[in-house]
Design a protein around this motif. Sequence first.
Motif, PDB file in Angstrom:
ATOM      1  N   GLU A  83       0.823  -1.268  -0.004  1.00  0.00           N
ATOM      2  CA  GLU A  83      -0.195  -0.044  -0.096  1.00  0.00           C
ATOM      3  C   GLU A  83       0.794   1.262   0.004  1.00  0.00           C
ATOM      4  O   GLU A  83       0.488   2.268  -0.691  1.00  0.00           O
ATOM      5  N   ASP A  86       1.943   1.577  -3.371  1.00  0.00           N
ATOM      6  CA  ASP A  86       0.833   2.224  -4.311  1.00  0.00           C
ATOM      7  C   ASP A  86       0.509   3.434  -4.054  1.00  0.00           C
ATOM      8  O   ASP A  86       0.301   4.421  -4.803  1.00  0.00           O
ATOM      9  N   ARG A  87       0.586   4.082  -2.662  1.00  0.00           N
ATOM     10  CA  ARG A  87       0.229   5.659  -2.333  1.00  0.00           C
ATOM     11  C   ARG A  87       1.335   6.506  -3.092  1.00  0.00           C
ATOM     12  O   ARG A  87       0.979   7.610  -3.637  1.00  0.00           O
ATOM     13  N   ALA A  90       0.768   6.692  -6.803  1.00  0.00           N
ATOM     14  CA  ALA A  90      -0.657   7.454  -7.191  1.00  0.00           C
ATOM     15  C   ALA A  90      -0.034   8.833  -7.229  1.00  0.00           C
ATOM     16  O   ALA A  90      -0.723   9.983  -7.578  1.00  0.00           O
TER      17      ALA A  90
END
Length: 166
Positions: A83, A86-87, A90
Amino acid sequence: IEPTAIVRQYAPWSTSKGETIRYCPLILKFQYVDKIKKMVSPKAGDAQVGKAVHKLLEYAISLNRPAAQFTTNVITEFSLEGETADRFLALVPSTEKLIARLEDYRTRRWGSPIPKIEQKIAVTLDGKAVAFFDEAKAFFRGVLYLSYRIPSKPHVVIMDHKTGKD
């Protein structure tokens, strides 16, 4: 202007320390005198993602290349996984947009000066340069995250990449 004893006592000053005392003198005491760690911890990985985005900005601006070219390096350097990775990923498109905005602004305003990244400065009360970690002599110190020397003028422009203001 001669600083008060309290101002001298809390030297060296930085922008963040000045903002802290302006906001709440008691917090200044807790953080800088009593050395109490902040009571509220950030969401897991927030600081890591923030540092990774900061490093991505450094690479892209100093090497004058698209930020996306450095994402793998930054993910590896900061050991981002799951995560947290992924953050970070993004945020890459908005990082690219920020770099483009800064570049456009810089070019329109000052031409094409070469950027300086992570420039550490420390000065005495009378403005003389001293070693960054010389607590006894430094009255103000800080890090200029992004600055430009304007070749046609005796100017240095300091950009705050969090706000885009000069």
